[in-house]
Each structure stands twice: as C-alpha cells, then as structure tokens.
Design a protein around this motif. Structure first.
Motif, PDB file in Angstrom:
ATOM      1  N   CYS A 113       0.847  -1.068  -0.123  1.00 53.04           N
ATOM      2  CA  CYS A 113      -0.025  -0.013   0.029  1.00 53.04           C
ATOM      3  C   CYS A 113       0.804   1.244  -0.102  1.00 53.04           C
ATOM      4  CB  CYS A 113      -1.043  -0.117   1.212  1.00 53.04           C
ATOM      5  SG  CYS A 113      -2.070   1.190   1.214  1.00 53.04           S
ATOM      6  N   LYS A 116       2.409   1.529  -3.347  1.00 51.16           N
ATOM      7  CA  LYS A 116       1.272   2.080  -4.246  1.00 51.16           C
ATOM      8  C   LYS A 116       1.142   3.709  -4.190  1.00 51.16           C
ATOM      9  CE  LYS A 116      -3.534   1.757  -5.492  1.00 51.16           C
ATOM     10  NZ  LYS A 116      -4.679   1.023  -5.113  1.00 51.16           N
ATOM     11  N   SER A 117       0.970   3.981  -2.737  1.00 51.18           N
ATOM     12  CA  SER A 117       0.728   5.605  -2.542  1.00 51.18           C
ATOM     13  C   SER A 117       1.923   6.177  -2.781  1.00 51.18           C
ATOM     14  CB  SER A 117       0.216   5.567  -1.184  1.00 51.18           C
ATOM     15  OG  SER A 117       0.959   6.361  -0.416  1.00 51.18           O
ATOM     16  N   ARG A 124       1.578  11.965  -9.523  1.00 52.71           N
ATOM     17  CA  ARG A 124       1.036  13.089  -9.616  1.00 52.71           C
ATOM     18  C   ARG A 124       2.129  14.224  -9.692  1.00 52.71           C
ATOM     19  NH1 ARG A 124      -2.767  11.976  -5.448  1.00 52.71           N
ATOM     20  NH2 ARG A 124      -4.868  12.276  -6.377  1.00 52.71           N
ATOM     21  N   GLN A 125       3.223  14.374  -9.309  1.00 51.33           N
ATOM     22  CA  GLN A 125       4.467  15.044  -9.095  1.00 51.33           C
ATOM     23  C   GLN A 125       4.876  15.331 -10.786  1.00 51.33           C
ATOM     24  OE1 GLN A 125       5.989  17.302  -7.151  1.00 51.33           O
ATOM     25  NE2 GLN A 125       7.564  17.825  -8.698  1.00 51.33           N
ATOM     26  N   LEU A 129       1.394  17.974 -11.751  1.00 51.34           N
ATOM     27  CA  LEU A 129       2.279  19.075 -11.172  1.00 51.34           C
ATOM     28  C   LEU A 129       3.183  19.642 -12.396  1.00 51.34           C
ATOM     29  CD1 LEU A 129       2.361  20.931  -8.740  1.00 51.34           C
ATOM     30  CD2 LEU A 129       4.518  19.531  -8.138  1.00 51.34           C
ATOM     31  N   GLU A 130       4.174  18.897 -13.140  1.00 49.48           N
ATOM     32  CA  GLU A 130       4.987  19.539 -13.680  1.00 49.48           C
ATOM     33  C   GLU A 130       4.239  19.698 -15.031  1.00 49.48           C
ATOM     34  OE1 GLU A 130       8.962  17.830 -14.445  1.00 49.48           O
ATOM     35  OE2 GLU A 130       8.962  17.378 -12.226  1.00 49.48           O
ATOM     36  N   ASN A 132       0.980  20.933 -15.165  1.00 43.21           N
ATOM     37  CA  ASN A 132      -0.209  21.686 -15.017  1.00 43.21           C
ATOM     38  C   ASN A 132      -1.552  21.175 -15.441  1.00 43.21           C
ATOM     39  OD1 ASN A 132      -0.818  24.248 -13.380  1.00 43.21           O
ATOM     40  ND2 ASN A 132       1.360  24.849 -14.501  1.00 43.21           N
ATOM     41  N   LEU A 134      -5.293  19.273 -15.265  1.00 44.47           N
ATOM     42  CA  LEU A 134      -6.391  19.627 -14.412  1.00 44.47           C
ATOM     43  C   LEU A 134      -6.831  18.038 -14.131  1.00 44.47           C
ATOM     44  CD1 LEU A 134      -8.239  22.038 -16.971  1.00 44.47           C
ATOM     45  CD2 LEU A 134      -6.627  22.431 -15.386  1.00 44.47           C
ATOM     46  N   GLU A 135      -6.609  17.929 -12.983  1.00 44.66           N
ATOM     47  CA  GLU A 135      -6.978  16.793 -12.447  1.00 44.66           C
ATOM     48  C   GLU A 135      -8.483  16.554 -11.764  1.00 44.66           C
ATOM     49  OE1 GLU A 135      -4.361  15.147  -9.392  1.00 44.66           O
ATOM     50  OE2 GLU A 135      -5.381  13.238  -9.076  1.00 44.66           O
ATOM     51  N   VAL A 136      -9.049  15.690 -12.064  1.00 43.76           N
ATOM     52  CA  VAL A 136     -10.552  15.413 -11.626  1.00 43.76           C
ATOM     53  C   VAL A 136     -10.848  14.133 -10.969  1.00 43.76           C
ATOM     54  CG1 VAL A 136     -11.520  16.775 -13.452  1.00 43.76           C
ATOM     55  CG2 VAL A 136     -11.156  14.325 -13.915  1.00 43.76           C
ATOM     56  N   ASP A 137     -11.807  13.803 -10.479  1.00 45.18           N
ATOM     57  CA  ASP A 137     -12.184  12.634  -9.697  1.00 45.18           C
ATOM     58  C   ASP A 137     -13.375  12.274  -9.681  1.00 45.18           C
ATOM     59  OD1 ASP A 137     -11.962  10.622  -7.701  1.00 45.18           O
ATOM     60  OD2 ASP A 137     -11.984  12.000  -6.040  1.00 45.18           O
ATOM     61  N   CYS A 138     -13.642  11.316 -10.305  1.00 41.97           N
ATOM     62  CA  CYS A 138     -15.140  11.038 -11.117  1.00 41.97           C
ATOM     63  C   CYS A 138     -15.739   9.680 -10.272  1.00 41.97           C
ATOM     64  CB  CYS A 138     -15.361  10.900 -12.319  1.00 41.97           C
ATOM     65  SG  CYS A 138     -14.677  12.372 -13.424  1.00 41.97           S
ATOM     66  N   GLN A 263     -10.100   3.834  -9.519  1.00 39.84           N
ATOM     67  CA  GLN A 263     -10.311   2.447  -9.685  1.00 39.84           C
ATOM     68  C   GLN A 263     -11.060   2.058 -10.698  1.00 39.84           C
ATOM     69  OE1 GLN A 263      -8.311   1.594  -7.218  1.00 39.84           O
ATOM     70  NE2 GLN A 263      -9.364  -0.040  -6.583  1.00 39.84           N
TER      71      GLN A 263
ATOM     72  N   ASP B 107     -18.700  14.971  -9.347  1.00 41.68           N
ATOM     73  CA  ASP B 107     -17.043  14.920  -9.703  1.00 41.68           C
ATOM     74  C   ASP B 107     -16.441  15.944  -8.838  1.00 41.68           C
ATOM     75  OD1 ASP B 107     -17.861  13.081 -11.666  1.00 41.68           O
ATOM     76  OD2 ASP B 107     -17.811  14.622 -13.237  1.00 41.68           O
ATOM     77  N   TYR B 108     -15.285  15.698  -8.426  1.00 42.55           N
ATOM     78  CA  TYR B 108     -14.372  16.997  -7.928  1.00 42.55           C
ATOM     79  C   TYR B 108     -13.748  17.274  -9.338  1.00 42.55           C
ATOM     80  CZ  TYR B 108     -14.991  15.473  -3.364  1.00 42.55           C
ATOM     81  OH  TYR B 108     -15.939  15.282  -1.884  1.00 42.55           O
ATOM     82  N   CYS B 113     -10.621  18.787  -6.596  1.00 47.23           N
ATOM     83  CA  CYS B 113      -9.719  17.374  -6.597  1.00 47.23           C
ATOM     84  C   CYS B 113      -8.373  17.462  -5.922  1.00 47.23           C
ATOM     85  CB  CYS B 113      -9.400  16.725  -7.932  1.00 47.23           C
ATOM     86  SG  CYS B 113      -8.880  15.318  -8.229  1.00 47.23           S
TER      87      CYS B 113
END
Lengths: 667, 667
Positions: A113, A116-117, A124-125, A129-130, A132, A134-138, A263, B107-108, B113
C-alpha cells in the motif's frame, strides 16, 4: 540476437505478411460478394497461415525467454521467489482470504500500500504538477447511457463458452491458446473448437458455442431497478463528459490535459497471472486535448534526445527486434505520428525508469495497423518484461476526435473547441434551398422526406445535381426514406455556393491518451527490484528489493544496537525528528541480531538503516552497498531526508561523512 | 444561550426522559406477553410522546439556527453563495452533467480534486505516519459472505414506500419528516402513513406499505451469475478480514492500528443535501485493535490538555448544550469510556482544526444509549455545523469485539490475540465427560443429542447438575434438540473441575474505530473557509476561501504585472523553481488587471501570489491580509515553500522582508 532467434524473426515476418495479404484477399472477396464456397476456402487458407504464424511465435517466445525449457524454469523459480517474499511480507494478500478469497481480487498490505501510494504521489508530481494538468475525480458508478456512447456496452466483451452440463464458464481463446489463433470471430472460434474436438477441461463435457460476455460489473442505480449502471471499466469517460467545463476552466484554450487516478473494474471470465489480470485495479489516465491541425508540443525539445528501446510497426513486420532509437529521430521520421505523442512517450520513459524499472527491460511497441481502433492515429504501448513475458503497462494512443464526437452525438451537447481568427476569413459555403411550395405540389404527403433528403446531400452530390438541373432541367433523385427515385425539376431547389465571413473555426479536438495500469507497473517493479545475496555467514540467501527512495515503502529503520534504555531513548529522539521531517520509518527494538534486523528491512526494500550504538553519534547504512557512515544524532534525520527526497544521493552523503566499518555488526 | 433556547432544551430533556420511560414500559409489556390491546395502547402513548418531542426539537432547531425564519434565510443565502462559487470554479460538478446527471453522484473538478488529495495526504501524515499505522488497500467489489457476516446484507436498509400506480420510490421517513417520528418500525411507519393520509407527493396516488430497501449496490462476480457481490458500504470490513495477517505483521503484538482510504457506496433512495448525502464517497477509516483489559494509550498525555466543545450524553438528556471540556477531565470522569477513545477524539480535533474547520462550529457529541449498537462500549461523533445544521463527519466508536467475532464465527478462522504469560498460570477448567456407553443404552438413537446438550452446559448449569446427581443420583434435564426432558443418572456423566496450567491468554481484541467521511469534511471546510469582502472600488463583493496552505488547491500564482516578454521570462524562471520545490502553482499571463487576477485566485483559495514587476525582485502577496513583501527573484520559490510547508508562517515572512505598499496595483 543469436542465429535461431534471427531466423525465427525472419520467418515470422514472412508469415505475418502472408497473413495480411490473405486477410486483404478475404475482405475483397467478401466485398465483391463472390460465392460463399470461394470465401470459405480463402478463410481456411487464412486460418492455416495464422496457425503457422502462431507456431513460429511460440518457438520465438521460447527462444527469447532464455533458450527453451531451462529458461522458463528459471523464470518460474525467480517468480516464485519474488511472489513468496511479496506474500510473506504482506506486499499483497489475496482478498477475503479467510473466506477462501475471490479470483482476481487482491489487497495491498502495509508495504504494498505504501509503494502504491508513493507511485501515485510521484505520478502526480511528474505529470499533473509538472505539466499543470487539470486533475478530476469522478465516481466509479456510471449510468448506462455514458458507456453506451463510449461503445463499452456493446463491445467491451470477451468470447465465452460454457460447459453444457455443469455451466462452468471458460474464455474461449484460453481453451484454444495452444493453437495461437488470433482475432477470430465467435463463429470461427466455435468452428475451431468443434474441429479440434475441444471439451471442458475439468469434466470433458461438451462446450456451448462461443458468445460474447460483457466484462463490466453491472448494477442498478437508485431504488427503482429501472436505471442500469456499471462500474466504470476505465476512468477516461469521466474526463470526456466534462470536456466542455474543463475547456472553459482552461480559459477556452488548447492544448490542455486532464488527468484522473481511480479504480476501474473488469469482470474477467477467468483471472490469472496474479496482479497482472485482476477484476479491480487502479488506473491513472491522462487525456491531452489538442488541435488536430497542430500537434506540436512546447516542451518536446526536453525529451527529444532521449534514446531507448522502441519497436516500431515496421521492425515488427520485418522480423527485427526492438532497437535503441533517439526519440527525436522517431518523431522527425514520422515513425511516431506527432510531437505531442512523442513528448508523452518520453515522459512515460522517464517516469518508469525513475521508479526503478530496468531500462533494458522496457520497450515502446507500436501497435500494428490491425491492432489499432479504426479511428486511432497512432498508438504505442510501454511494455515491461517480467517473468510472464512482455507486459503492456502503459498505452499511449492518439485517439483523434473519436471520444468527444461519440459523446457529442449521444448527449446532443457539442464538445468542441473554437479558434478565433485574428481577422475574419472568407469561406465558401454550400447552400441547398428546397422550394417548399413546388415540392409540396409535386410530392404532397412525401414533401417532408424529399426536403430532408435534398438538404442531406453532401457537396459533391449537390454540385452534380446543380449541373444536371442546369443542363437537363430535371434529374432522378433517390429518397432513401421513401425507398424510391423521384424526379426533381429545376424550380424545386436552388443550389449555390455562397461566400461567407467566418470569425472562428469550430472543431473537435484530438485527444492523446497515456493510460497507466498502476498495479501492473508495480508488479513489474517488484520483479525488477528483487535480488538475492548470500548472508555474511554464507549459509543462506537473503532477499532484497532495491527500491529507489521515492518508491520505498518505508524510508528508514531505526535500530538500537542492543536492548538498553539509553539507546532506546536516542532511537525515540531520532524517530521524532524523522516524523517531523515527514519521513516514514519504523523502530525495531527486538533483541534480534543486527544482521537479522538488516535482512528483515532489506526484504522490505528500506533504503537506509540508522543503528544506535552510542548516545552521541549513530551509523547510517545504505541497503545495496551495505556501506555505513557515522553521523551525529542531531543530523541523522536531515541526512536521511536529503538522501530520500532527491536533494542528494548516497554518493554525496558517502563523500561528506566519516565511514564506519561494519565490523562484526552485520551478522 | 438565550431564554427561549434554554427553556426549549429543558422541555426537550423532560420529553426525552418520558419517551425513554415509555419505551421501557412497552418493552416490558411485550416481554410479559400481555394482551395485544394493552401493548398497542402503550405504543400509542409512546408515539404521541415522540411527536411532542419532535415538535420541541423543531422549535429548538429553528431557535438555534439563527432565531427563526430570518436565520434560515441567511443560511440559505450563504449556502447559495458558497455553492455558486464552488460550482462555477469547478470545485465540484454534478457527474455526467451532459447526460442530465445522476442524483447523488458528483465529480471533483481541478481545485476540488486538489483539495481532496491534500486532505488525504494530510490525513496520511497525521494518522498513518505519526501513529505508525498499517495502511491497507482492499477492493470495492466484495463477495456476499463478507457482508453477510458483518450484518450489511440483512440490516443495511432504509424503509421505502412506492407510489402504487407509477412505482416511484420514496424514503418512508422523508414523507413523515414533518411529524418527527424517530425509530419507528416498518409497521409503525405504515400505520402513521395511513393515519395521516399521506399520499405520493408528485401524483397524490396511494402508497405501498413501507418495506426495507437494501442500500448496497449489488452486482455479480465472475461470468456464471451465481456469485452475488456488492460494492462495499464501508472500508472497515477489508481490515477486519485481514486481522490475522496484520497482527502477525505487527509481531503478534497489541495494540496496533490499521487504516484504509477508499471509495464506499450507498445506493440512497433519494440523495439530497449536495455533497453531504451521496451514493459514492471516500472514507478514511482506522481500526485500532486493543486488549479489552487495557485500553490505555501511551501518547494519551499529548492530547489530555486539549479543551473543546463536547456534548456528553448527560448534557443532551438534561437539556443542556455542548460545552468546553478538557479532554483529560472527560476521560478521568469516565464520560469518555477509555484513554484510547479519548486519544483519538483529541487527534481528530487536531486534524479537523488544522485543516481549517472552525473550532467554535465543531463539537464531539456522544451517542445516546439508544443510538448505539448493543455491542458498542461508547461512541462519539465529530459534528461540524454548516448551513444544513450539525453534520456528523467523523464517527469514533469503541465497537468492542463485535466485528472480529462475527468474522470468526462465519469464516471459522479464529481472529484472536494471544498474551503469553511470563510464568504459566494455574486455572480451573470445567470438564464434562458424558459416558457414551450408558447414554447409548438409555437413549438409543437420541444419544447424540443428549451428549451434545450435556457438553453445551455452562459452568453454573453443570455444577448444579453435579450437585443434584451427587445428592439425588438422578436429575431431569431438558434437551432442546429433542424438545423434551430426559432423566440423567449418576453413571451417565462425570462433571469435574480440573486444574490446568495456562501459558497464554487467548482473547478477541476490542476495536476502536475512527471513521472519516472525507466528502462531508471537505464540504464543511468549504463553508467554514468562505467569506466575502468588497472590492477596492467598493462596487462588488469578492469571494475568498481562506484555506490554510496545507489544504489550498494551488499554493501560489505567478503574475507578470503587465504583458511583456521580460516579465514573462522571469515568471517562467520562478515557475521552474516552484516546480522543482514541488509547489503546485499557476502562471496567469492574461492582460487582465492585477486586481481582477488577485480576485480570481482568492476565489480559488490560493494563499500566495507572486507579482513580477521587475526582473530583479518581485512582490509576494498574502491572500487574507492582502499584505505584500518584496523579495529577490531567486528567493521567491523558497519563501513560498517555507510558508506553505509549515516551516514558517506569514508573520515570520512579514517580519523578515521589506514590505511593499500595493499602491494602485490592487485594482
């Protein structure tokens, strides 16, 4: 490449060409609607060729994976050693084990775990981030209409057969795997099963005909039972349906990329290969939206000089193997379709190798033309070699405008971008103006269908009609909704091209999609990081994971050399400063020998160990070299921090601090 | 507390006691099996009391939420302002919006997010890392047997009624919400619906009787359709089923805590209240396993002096409101059941307030005895006040041994802990030895049932039988599987107590479970962080989120003051160093006025803005004070880094750098 492998690759390439040629022949015959018998004969020839090709592939695979049976035994043994360590140290656990588990579902235990994290945080980095993004979470729960539009409801299937007596299900292609038949239809597979007399492996009962089984987990949304839903099979659709808002969020500018980690679910018929083919997994996906007329990338030059193993279509077809190519060359030659696709290939290479994937066992393989969806412009898979062979871990595809168009069509909401012209541009536009009065007189109740058909003409059809009307005054016109020809006279329609000023261009963006199977990457990373070395006494083999600090589940362990209150106090002080510095670590105060304790954390891939053997200074040991330095208690946490967060390397540390000879402590 | 509120609380407390007393009366009558009519009359009285209690509650709620209608209008208006900003800036988006959405799925978007991922990262740091918890990651798809054991298959339901004509579904208690009837059974609710003549709100059609609707999303695992599964309603079960492995991983030592972050699913009948009641959500759960005989906590002293709003059972029952209590006092007085529970309450308080939750609108409310599951030892909810009232955001429960016992029973795998004694202890053990030969002669085919019943006697029963047999030589014995008494003679069974040496104690650990609804915490955080202030010109109200840096979606924006190549180059240099330092940021090179650009990022809660107005030095502006300092270009990134990662505060920065007067730049 040895002689056998070389000749096999050549033979394979020849056979591949023959298969393609024969495939084209079959398609032509079908298109020409020749006699059924003739088509069937051609298909038979095609299948025979495929069989021959598969046999060569099998030989080649055996040759590559370590020259025959011995090699595969070694691979099996290696895999067993890795998997044993992973399961024993709870990197992963078959889910719901106390209830005898469920095939294809795994838990990540504490070290897994954490790995994985760490992988996701680094993703993400490195990407979000590098770049820029647009992260979303659906949500995972998805209504049917969305997956109908994407094609998953109709096409996300595997062919299945059932034991006709017991009802046990099998994947049809698994039962035929010894015959290496690719890309067969349900009918063809069914015929082969009959031809080869294949029965249910467990019972020897007869099998049903193959039929498609949809791989999505189905459910029902809300209490009525009337709203079917599915657990998403990928995260991408959540991004596509939000295109309009995201484009607005980005100031109505292209290009931009959206990203999502989450997931995804596939109800596999028969899961296998451990973590590689599972029923629930974490995906990290990027959808980079770009003007189809300009796929350049401003940061492309930063990756153009990277050189790594690429396996272009051409090389696969001509029987060569993957070779080291400079990315810039592949793009400029057109092997890689465009700069943006090239840029992401480069970034994926950097991501995987920085995680610890061995660059000699990583290749970028281009999809063959027949592997790609019809709409795709180009597609490359990052494949990682592990004991199961070359595994697709990241797909990097230029999917053109397919997905946005599909959702535009189904939802009625235009998912398009606008390019404002600095000055209006003059364009010619086709104008078809049916004269409704005349058409009404001529066609009465059918008028509406005729009008619609006239308006639906494309430019070529319309200009031909215009010419005919001008020369002959009348023309026969097929109205498909009426299923007959009607006669159109000159006074019934005006067709013209009009000049118009346009202030902007409206278009559907192309999307370039790098899609990461996180679990597969992690499994390959486990294999690439694992090695064994003899204990100091030489009496046993010790397991080590050589995870780089960014991935290591725990960055540091703290060991009081012997059980004594003074050392334990020092260990606690160091632990506190490690916590304050945000470094995950563990204190081990068991009285076990220091050598055993080192071995225990080496097996978890912990890069550094602090051993407390005085109350003023301590030693820091690096996992792979087993080298030790001596530092003051107060410095310990900051040295570990700088060596784990990338500010410095062990080499830097090694040259800045006094060395400590391990003496008798190692065992 | 004003006079109205005070007297309402007192009235409520009295009514609450009356309800409890009458409830006990009903139970006694039922147990005593008195005439049906008598029971029904008692239930009627009970329901009338509940109705009165609910009416007082409603008045109290109105009084508390801002003294009547005005207050609630203000709350509505405030909520609308927050929600408008959140939706416009894509903090969240109704999922699948282009397909008209799905109730209860959100969604976020990019800033939401980022907030979510920051909250989760901080949760990992605050709990997992600082407490050395064992984090695991289990699948959402769960086989039925697991949720059968946990009780969810049978009991995770809401009562539903259907429009008898259209089939539209309603939550039964929602239709009765104006009558404030708590805890009614399906039959009682059905009777009330008839009594009050309630019909379907949309159609006025008659309603079905209420019946339980299971809130889990059901699916099917594998291709056979024979293995029912569910999307997990909580993450906790994944930890419980792994207890044995995790205990081993922890060196077979208690206490230890396992943790999991992940999606959970509830197929709500009618989702409402935006992000507060949704069908898919992220949970972060901790299961702290502890010896039931020792619930002390080594780090308890670190939180014992915290003082915050607590709302113990006693205060609720006696009509008082929540009051500031020192945690250590609540634990030592026994208000909070034990140290470990108290420790987690303290840690949750620190977590929430460090995120930016207003400590005046955060209280820990103890469950009333009738709210708690029968097995729970104690339970406290962290409730956060927002425009919807007090919302349960974290539940902190001592669930005793319930969950591990349930899975032990269902799986047959003992989920227990061992305490090795330093010296063996002598214990007396009951030994019941049926003499099978004699029993066989006496009872023939019933022998087995008699033997089993004898062996199942508890200590008291067995010792009574022993005494009777010794005095009378014979005893009547009820065998429940035979549903009759049999006669047991002295020669048929030997009952004795034997002394035995025990080397260890085997027991089922207690579990203390802090469970965090991440989406609810985030929504409350949005409300607590939001404020409006006039623009400099005073002509409009500007929105600001006062997120602390740890939560802020973007830490910093970079603005070239005017559009010019020189400033843009400097901005790029700074951007590069921010990326290298791992600080999420955004460059805004639009030509909009700097005041507008500040307003734009204030509305996203960005704490710092770097404005490039020369090529040697730049200004850094803090969001809430609007104060600006001047720093060299090379220092900019490190100043922002130190102020965002907690190394320093803005006050430190403010005192270390020259101040910059904003002059005319702000608008």
């Amino acid at each position: 490449m040895d002689a056998t492998e070389d000749s096999l690759r050549k033979a394979l390439a020849e056979k591949q060409s023959a298969v393609e040629a024969q495939g084209n022949a079959v398609r032509s015959l079908k298109a020409a609607k020749v006699a059924k018998a003739e088509i069937e004969a051609a298909i038979e020839t095609l299948n025979a060729l495929k069989l021959e090709k598969s046999s060569i592939e099998r030989q080649l695979q055996a040759a590559v994976s370590g020259n025959g049976p011995d090699g595969s035994v070694n691979r099996e043994a290696f895999r067993q050693a890795v998997v044993n360590t992973l399961e024993r140290r709870l990197f992963y656990i078959p889910s719901f084990k106390i209830y005898r588990g469920v095939a294809g579902l795994y838990d990540y235990g504490p070290p897994g775990c954490a790995v994985k994290s760490n992988v996701l945080a680094f993703w993400r980095q490195h990407f979000v981030l590098e770049e820029n993004m647009l992260e979303v979470d659906c949500p995972c729960v998805t209504p049917e209409v969305v997956l109908k539009a994407s094609g998953h409801v109709d096409k996300f299937t595997d062919l299945m057969v059932k034991d006709e007596i017991t009802g046990t299900c099998y994947r049809a292609d698994h039962l035929l795997k010894d015959f290496f038949l690719d890309d067969l239809s349900a009918e063809e597979l069914g015929a082969k099963i009959k031809e080869y007399g294949i029965v249910a492996p467990d019972t020897k009962n007869p099998l049903s005909d193959p039929y498609p089984f949809n791989l999505m987990f189905q459910t029902s949304i809300g209490p009525s039972g009337l709203s079917p839903g599915y657990m998403r099979p990928e995260t991408a659709q959540g991004i596509f349906v939000n295109f309009k808002d995201l484009y607005y969020y980005n100031g109505n500018k292209l290009p931009f990329a959206a990203a999502q980690i989450g997931q995804a679910f596939r109800n596999e018929i028969s899961p296998r290969q451990g973590l590689l083919r599972v029923r629930e997994f974490t995906l990290a996906e990027i959808e980079h939206f770009v003007d189809p007329e300009d796929k350049s990338h401003p940061k492309y030059c930063e990756v153009a000089d990277l050189e790594f193993l690429m396996f272009p279509r051409e090389e696969q077809m001509s029987g060569q193997s993957a070779k080291r190519i400079r990315l810039g060359e592949a793009v400029s030659k057109g092997t890689v379709n465009n700069e943006t696709l090239g840029y992401f290939i480069g970034r994926v290479y950097l991501f995987l190798t920085r995680l610890g994937i061995d660059k000699e066992r990583l290749r970028f393989r281009q999809h063959l033309t027949n592997e790609m969806a019809h709409y795709a412009a180009d597609c490359w898979d990052a494949e990682i070699e592990c004991s199961y062979g070359w595994i697709e871990c990241v797909g990097i595809a230029d999917r053109s405008a397919y997905d946005l168009r599909a959702h535009t069509e189904k939802s009625g909401v235009p998912l398009v971008a606008h390019e404002k012209f600095s000055e209006p541009r003059e364009v010619e536009e086709l104008v078809i103006a049916p004269v409704k009065k005349e058409l009404g007189l001529a066609f009465k109740g059918n008028q509406k269908m005729v009008v619609e058909s006239l308006e639906a003409m494309n430019e070529k059809e319309a200009m031909e009609m215009k010419a005919s009307l001008e020369t002959k005054g009348e023309v026969e016109f097929y109205v498909c909704t009426l299923e007959k020809n009607v006669s159109i006279k000159k006074n019934m329609v005006t067709i013209s091209k009009e000049k118009k000023k346009e202030h902007q261009r409206v278009f559907t963006p192309s999307v370039i999609e790098p899609s990461f199977g996180i679990g597969r990457i992690i499994y390959c990373l486990f294999e690439h990081s694992f090695y064994m070395r003899p204990s100091k006494a030489g009496d046993e083999q010790l397991n080590v994971f050589r995870f780089p600090p960014v991935v290591a589940p725990i960055k540091c362990t703290v060991f009081p050399l012997v059980q004594n209150q003074q050392y334990e106090e020092v260990a606690k002080v160091i632990s506190k400063s490690l916590t304050a510095a945000g470094i995950s670590h563990k204190i081990d105060i068991t009285g076990t020998s220091i050598g055993k304790r080192y071995a225990r954390t080496d097996e978890l891939g912990v890069p550094f160990a602090i051993t407390v053997d005085s109350s003023s200074s301590v030693t820091i040991r690096e996992r792979d070299s087993k080298d030790q330095i001596r530092v003051n208690v107060e410095e310990a946490a900051s040295v570990v921090k700088s060596a784990t967060d990338g500010q410095s390397t062990w080499d830097d540390v090694w040259s800045n601090f006094p060395h400590h000879s391990s003496g008798s402590t190692e065992d």
